[in-house]
Design an enzyme around this catalytic site. Structure first.
Site, PDB file in Angstrom:
ATOM      1  N   ARG A  18     -27.510 -60.714 -79.201  1.00 19.55           N
ATOM      2  CA  ARG A  18     -26.565 -60.094 -78.255  1.00 19.55           C
ATOM      3  C   ARG A  18     -26.429 -60.878 -76.946  1.00 19.55           C
ATOM      4  O   ARG A  18     -25.544 -60.616 -76.152  1.00 19.55           O
ATOM      5  CB  ARG A  18     -27.002 -58.641 -77.985  1.00 19.55           C
ATOM      6  CG  ARG A  18     -26.815 -57.735 -79.189  1.00 19.55           C
ATOM      7  CD  ARG A  18     -27.615 -56.430 -79.073  1.00 19.55           C
ATOM      8  NE  ARG A  18     -29.018 -56.588 -79.440  1.00 19.55           N
ATOM      9  CZ  ARG A  18     -29.932 -55.602 -79.465  1.00 19.55           C
ATOM     10  NH1 ARG A  18     -29.562 -54.365 -79.121  1.00 19.55           N
ATOM     11  NH2 ARG A  18     -31.181 -55.840 -79.792  1.00 19.55           N
ATOM     12  N   GLN A  76     -43.296 -66.342 -86.496  1.00 16.13           N
ATOM     13  CA  GLN A  76     -42.694 -65.349 -87.384  1.00 16.13           C
ATOM     14  C   GLN A  76     -41.356 -65.926 -87.836  1.00 16.13           C
ATOM     15  O   GLN A  76     -40.365 -65.852 -87.128  1.00 16.13           O
ATOM     16  CB  GLN A  76     -42.472 -64.024 -86.621  1.00 16.13           C
ATOM     17  CG  GLN A  76     -41.941 -62.902 -87.491  1.00 16.13           C
ATOM     18  CD  GLN A  76     -41.267 -61.802 -86.688  1.00 16.13           C
ATOM     19  OE1 GLN A  76     -40.991 -61.954 -85.493  1.00 16.13           O
ATOM     20  NE2 GLN A  76     -40.969 -60.700 -87.352  1.00 16.13           N
ATOM     21  N   GLU A 159     -34.582 -45.049 -84.513  1.00 15.69           N
ATOM     22  CA  GLU A 159     -33.657 -45.984 -83.872  1.00 15.69           C
ATOM     23  C   GLU A 159     -32.277 -45.346 -83.767  1.00 15.69           C
ATOM     24  O   GLU A 159     -31.868 -44.552 -84.630  1.00 15.69           O
ATOM     25  CB  GLU A 159     -33.583 -47.283 -84.678  1.00 15.69           C
ATOM     26  CG  GLU A 159     -34.860 -48.103 -84.622  1.00 15.69           C
ATOM     27  CD  GLU A 159     -35.282 -48.395 -83.195  1.00 15.69           C
ATOM     28  OE1 GLU A 159     -34.554 -49.093 -82.478  1.00 15.69           O
ATOM     29  OE2 GLU A 159     -36.345 -47.901 -82.774  1.00 15.69           O
ATOM     30  N   LYS A 356     -35.023 -88.097 -46.671  1.00 15.17           N
ATOM     31  CA  LYS A 356     -35.679 -88.257 -47.977  1.00 15.17           C
ATOM     32  C   LYS A 356     -37.006 -88.962 -47.773  1.00 15.17           C
ATOM     33  O   LYS A 356     -37.033 -90.028 -47.158  1.00 15.17           O
ATOM     34  CB  LYS A 356     -34.805 -89.063 -48.930  1.00 15.17           C
ATOM     35  CG  LYS A 356     -35.334 -89.021 -50.352  1.00 15.17           C
ATOM     36  CD  LYS A 356     -35.227 -90.321 -51.107  1.00 15.17           C
ATOM     37  CE  LYS A 356     -36.199 -91.358 -50.685  1.00 15.17           C
ATOM     38  NZ  LYS A 356     -36.231 -92.536 -51.540  1.00 15.17           N
ATOM     39  N   TYR A 371     -28.649 -90.569 -42.295  1.00 14.84           N
ATOM     40  CA  TYR A 371     -29.448 -90.618 -43.512  1.00 14.84           C
ATOM     41  C   TYR A 371     -30.721 -91.364 -43.179  1.00 14.84           C
ATOM     42  O   TYR A 371     -30.688 -92.542 -42.783  1.00 14.84           O
ATOM     43  CB  TYR A 371     -28.720 -91.343 -44.668  1.00 14.84           C
ATOM     44  CG  TYR A 371     -29.683 -91.615 -45.799  1.00 14.84           C
ATOM     45  CD1 TYR A 371     -30.263 -90.543 -46.478  1.00 14.84           C
ATOM     46  CD2 TYR A 371     -30.075 -92.903 -46.136  1.00 14.84           C
ATOM     47  CE1 TYR A 371     -31.208 -90.764 -47.475  1.00 14.84           C
ATOM     48  CE2 TYR A 371     -31.017 -93.140 -47.132  1.00 14.84           C
ATOM     49  CZ  TYR A 371     -31.579 -92.057 -47.793  1.00 14.84           C
ATOM     50  OH  TYR A 371     -32.521 -92.262 -48.770  1.00 14.84           O
ATOM     51  N   ASN A 391     -32.363 -98.239 -47.063  1.00 15.57           N
ATOM     52  CA  ASN A 391     -33.686 -98.319 -47.696  1.00 15.57           C
ATOM     53  C   ASN A 391     -33.636 -98.944 -49.083  1.00 15.57           C
ATOM     54  O   ASN A 391     -34.655 -99.237 -49.654  1.00 15.57           O
ATOM     55  CB  ASN A 391     -34.327 -96.928 -47.781  1.00 15.57           C
ATOM     56  CG  ASN A 391     -33.484 -95.956 -48.572  1.00 15.57           C
ATOM     57  OD1 ASN A 391     -32.255 -96.057 -48.578  1.00 15.57           O
ATOM     58  ND2 ASN A 391     -34.112 -95.016 -49.219  1.00 15.57           N
ATOM     59  N   SER A 410     -26.655 -94.665 -31.268  1.00 16.71           N
ATOM     60  CA  SER A 410     -25.772 -94.092 -32.292  1.00 16.71           C
ATOM     61  C   SER A 410     -25.184 -95.158 -33.201  1.00 16.71           C
ATOM     62  O   SER A 410     -24.946 -96.295 -32.787  1.00 16.71           O
ATOM     63  CB  SER A 410     -24.624 -93.351 -31.608  1.00 16.71           C
ATOM     64  OG  SER A 410     -25.154 -92.267 -30.890  1.00 16.71           O
TER      65      SER A 410
HETATM   66  C1  UD1 Z   1     -36.660 -52.028 -79.681  1.00 21.40           C
HETATM   67  C2  UD1 Z   1     -37.207 -50.747 -80.337  1.00 21.40           C
HETATM   68  C3  UD1 Z   1     -36.522 -49.537 -79.712  1.00 21.40           C
HETATM   69  C4  UD1 Z   1     -36.730 -49.521 -78.223  1.00 21.40           C
HETATM   70  C5  UD1 Z   1     -36.272 -50.857 -77.592  1.00 21.40           C
HETATM   71  C6  UD1 Z   1     -36.726 -50.894 -76.161  1.00 21.40           C
HETATM   72  C7  UD1 Z   1     -37.775 -51.352 -82.632  1.00 21.40           C
HETATM   73  C8  UD1 Z   1     -37.385 -51.257 -84.056  1.00 21.40           C
HETATM   74  N1  UD1 Z   1     -36.970 -50.791 -81.754  1.00 21.40           N
HETATM   75  O1  UD1 Z   1     -35.277 -52.101 -80.014  1.00 21.40           O
HETATM   76  O2  UD1 Z   1     -37.074 -48.330 -80.260  1.00 21.40           O
HETATM   77  O3  UD1 Z   1     -36.013 -48.436 -77.640  1.00 21.40           O
HETATM   78  O4  UD1 Z   1     -36.864 -51.972 -78.280  1.00 21.40           O
HETATM   79  O5  UD1 Z   1     -36.156 -51.988 -75.488  1.00 21.40           O
HETATM   80  O6  UD1 Z   1     -38.799 -51.909 -82.301  1.00 21.40           O
HETATM   81  N2  UD1 Z   1     -38.730 -59.321 -81.948  1.00 21.40           N
HETATM   82  C9  UD1 Z   1     -39.575 -60.135 -82.682  1.00 21.40           C
HETATM   83  N3  UD1 Z   1     -39.390 -60.262 -84.018  1.00 21.40           N
HETATM   84  C10 UD1 Z   1     -38.395 -59.603 -84.686  1.00 21.40           C
HETATM   85  C11 UD1 Z   1     -37.544 -58.769 -83.928  1.00 21.40           C
HETATM   86  C12 UD1 Z   1     -37.742 -58.647 -82.579  1.00 21.40           C
HETATM   87  O7  UD1 Z   1     -40.497 -60.742 -82.128  1.00 21.40           O
HETATM   88  O8  UD1 Z   1     -38.300 -59.769 -85.908  1.00 21.40           O
HETATM   89  C13 UD1 Z   1     -38.922 -59.214 -80.501  1.00 21.40           C
HETATM   90  C14 UD1 Z   1     -37.685 -59.619 -79.724  1.00 21.40           C
HETATM   91  O9  UD1 Z   1     -37.738 -60.998 -79.393  1.00 21.40           O
HETATM   92  C15 UD1 Z   1     -37.741 -58.720 -78.503  1.00 21.40           C
HETATM   93  C16 UD1 Z   1     -38.531 -57.508 -78.978  1.00 21.40           C
HETATM   94  O10 UD1 Z   1     -39.158 -57.864 -80.192  1.00 21.40           O
HETATM   95  O11 UD1 Z   1     -38.435 -59.326 -77.440  1.00 21.40           O
HETATM   96  C17 UD1 Z   1     -37.621 -56.305 -79.214  1.00 21.40           C
HETATM   97  O12 UD1 Z   1     -36.641 -56.646 -80.184  1.00 21.40           O
HETATM   98  P1  UD1 Z   1     -35.139 -56.156 -80.038  1.00 21.40           P
HETATM   99  O13 UD1 Z   1     -34.369 -56.687 -81.162  1.00 21.40           O
HETATM  100  O14 UD1 Z   1     -34.649 -56.444 -78.669  1.00 21.40           O
HETATM  101  O15 UD1 Z   1     -35.345 -54.583 -80.233  1.00 21.40           O
HETATM  102  P2  UD1 Z   1     -34.373 -53.431 -79.780  1.00 21.40           P
HETATM  103  O16 UD1 Z   1     -33.243 -53.361 -80.727  1.00 21.40           O
HETATM  104  O17 UD1 Z   1     -34.044 -53.591 -78.353  1.00 21.40           O
HETATM  105 CA    CA Z   2     -34.481 -55.100 -76.820  1.00 25.05          CA
END
Ligand code: UD1
Ligand code: CA
Length: 474
Positions: A18, A76, A159, A356, A371, A391, A410
């Site tokens: 996003r 991951q 969610e 500088k 300068y 310089n 000057s």
């Molecule tokens: C998540 C929560 C939601 C909460 C919100 C708060 C879940 C399923 N949902 O939603 O309940 O209200 O945060 O801000 O957890 N990330 C990983 N690996 C992944 C996916 C995400 O490391 O596979 C990390 C992202 O980089 C991020 C964090 O987890 O920093 C949250 O992921 P994001 O996709 O932003 O979750 P939300 O949809 O905001």
């Molecule tokens: Ca988030």
């Protein structure tokens, strides 16, 4: 709770779709530091050890940005959801089952150390298997909804995309910060299923699974709803930065700094403003900038890693980087002070002056249009308007020395390497190519020629020739 009884996992592998950006979401800066830095500081303040970061999208860039900080990284790839992120990190935290595990979304730059401490305190006091941070929002938007039992206990998180219309009406949301007892988490972690609207393994499903296993799940409500802002878009990042800017200014004002307009003043996480210093509107204090007592900065000034001495003034529209300005010195308006420069006490650098790698001695002045690079100016020197140190010879940089009390007329050019001795004078308009001994006067320009009567003779000749032509026409 002793600090070593906590370990932490920061989730930072998500693509951040996003944000519509090629850069990993957690590397986007807020108040001059990557989002992940803000989260890391909060987690570190809670004494978490070890701290593991789950990386995936742009993993190399994230690891490089945080190298040498004592963090562990888990990859991951591909990221299949927040629950999957915790699953792939299992070995890291399962090794220390006695340490409470903090799990934090990496996109929570507004998280405060105090809130983390409060969450951990409640978690420890209640003996819950898991404790999460929640917030009541008027517009709960896309956040996960916290569902409660009739007796008020946390039952599940659903969610927004999976919620029924009734569930979606709930205003208490999951902030994305959790404390878990490791054995209880390990019992249910393998049971997550990607059967939901996004086809992901949700960490939030752990809550329902723990309840089904007869465990208790507690919650702490954050007092400040802004704190739960999870940054998913560029607009949310701007809002988070706005709130961080105000928070930083408020902390400094509480300690006596005069921030005239917090809304337009950027003071980075590591910048310091002492009591009785004044920061005027539209000013930026970045990096390790320090502004001492009684100094004033701005409006419209930008300071990066600059140290401004007591009672010094940085006037309108100046840029200063990696430099030191002495007590009661004045700089600007419209001055550019570049790295490795030092401006002495009570010295004056005026408008359209660039320094500088230059040390300007105590009480020395360069008031206009100069300068000065790779130079050392002793105390009490005067650098006239339009003075330039040459310089650079096209290949190398060379030094200029202007000793105590010297006076540079000057519009002089000082062709380095060159030294102007103590108390010496350089006549205005000189090109100085050789050293000037102490106490001498150097003139490096052609002698003025005066031709008496030349201009009036010319004017007379013109008027007689034009009256001649007029006569012919008549
Ligand atoms: C998540 C929560 C939601 C909460 C919100 C708060 C879940 C399923 N949902 O939603 O309940 O209200 O945060 O801000 O957890 N990330 C990983 N690996 C992944 C996916 C995400 O490391 O596979 C990390 C992202 O980089 C991020 C964090 O987890 O920093 C949250 O992921 P994001 O996709 O932003 O979750 P939300 O949809 O905001
Ligand atoms: Ca988030």
């Amino acid at each position: 709770m002793s600090p070593t009884s906590i370990q932490a996992l920061i989730l930072a592998a998500g693509k951040g779709t996003r944000m519509k950006s090629a850069r990993a979401k957690v590397l986007h800066p807020s108040l001059g530091a990557p989002m992940l830095e803000h989260v890391l500081r909060a987690v570190t303040s809670a004494g978490a050890d070890p701290v593991t970061v789950v990386v995936g999208h742009q993993a190399d860039a994230v690891e490089a940005a945080f190298a040498g900080r004592g963090l562990g990284f888990v990859r991951q790839e591909p990221p299949l959801g927040t629950g999957h992120a915790v699953q792939v990190s299992r070995e890291r935290f399962a090794a220390r089952p006695d340490r409470t595990l903090l799990v934090v979304n990496g996109d929570l730059p507004l998280l405060r150390p105090e809130t983390l401490a409060a969450l951990l305190e409640t978690h420890r006091r209640t003996g819950a298997a898991a404790t999460l941070l929640t917030v009541e929002l008027d517009d709960p938007g896309a956040y996960g909804r916290v569902l409660r039992d009739a007796d008020g206990g946390v039952r599940a998180i659903v969610e927004a995309k999976d919620a029924t219309a009734e569930e979606a009406r709930g205003r208490e949301i999951n902030a994305g910060l959790y404390a878990f007892e490791v054995p209880a988490l390990l019992d249910v972690l393998g049971k997550l299923k990607p059967q939901n609207a996004q086809g992901e393994f949700y960490l939030t499903d752990v809550v329902g699974l723990l309840r089904a296993a007869g465990k208790t799940v507690g919650a702490v409500k954050a007092g400040d709803p802004g704190e739960a802002l999870g940054v998913n878009t560029v607009a949310e990042l701007a809002e988070a930065t706005r709130l961080l800017r105000l928070r930083r200014a408020e902390a400094l004002m509480a300690a006596g700094a005069a921030i005239e307009d917090p809304a337009t003043t950027h003071i980075g996480l590591d910048a310091v403003v002492e009591a009785d210093a004044v920061i005027r509107p539209y000013s930026f204090l970045e990096g390790r900038t320090v502004v001492r007592r009684g100094a004033s900065v701005g409006p419209f000034a930008r300071l990066v890693d600059a140290e401004i001495g007591p009672d010094a003034q940085i006037l309108d529209h100046c840029l200063l980087r990696e430099c030191v300005v002495g007590a009661a010195a004045t700089v600007g308006p419209f001055a550019h002070i570049r790295p490795e420069s030092r401006i002495g006490a009570r010295a004056k650098v005026g408008n359209f002056v660039e320094l500088k790698k230059t040390h300007l001695g105590d009480g020395s002045k360069a008031p206009h249009l100069s300068y000065i690079g790779d130079a050392v100016v002793g105390p009490g020197g005067n650098i006239g308007a339009g003075t330039i140190t040459c310089n650079y010879d096209g290949t190398h940089k060379h030094p200029t020395r202007i000793e105590a009390g010297a006076f540079i007329g000057s519009n002089s050019t000082l062709v380095a390497p060159v030294t102007v001795g103590e108390g010496a004078y350089v006549g205005a308009g000189s090109a100085v190519t050789e050293d000037v001994p102490a106490g001498a006067l150097a003139l490096g320009r052609s002698r003025q020629v005066v031709k008496a009567g030349w201009a009036s003779a010319r004017a007379a000749a013109r008027s007689s020739s034009s009256s001649g032509s007029k006569a012919r026409k008549d």
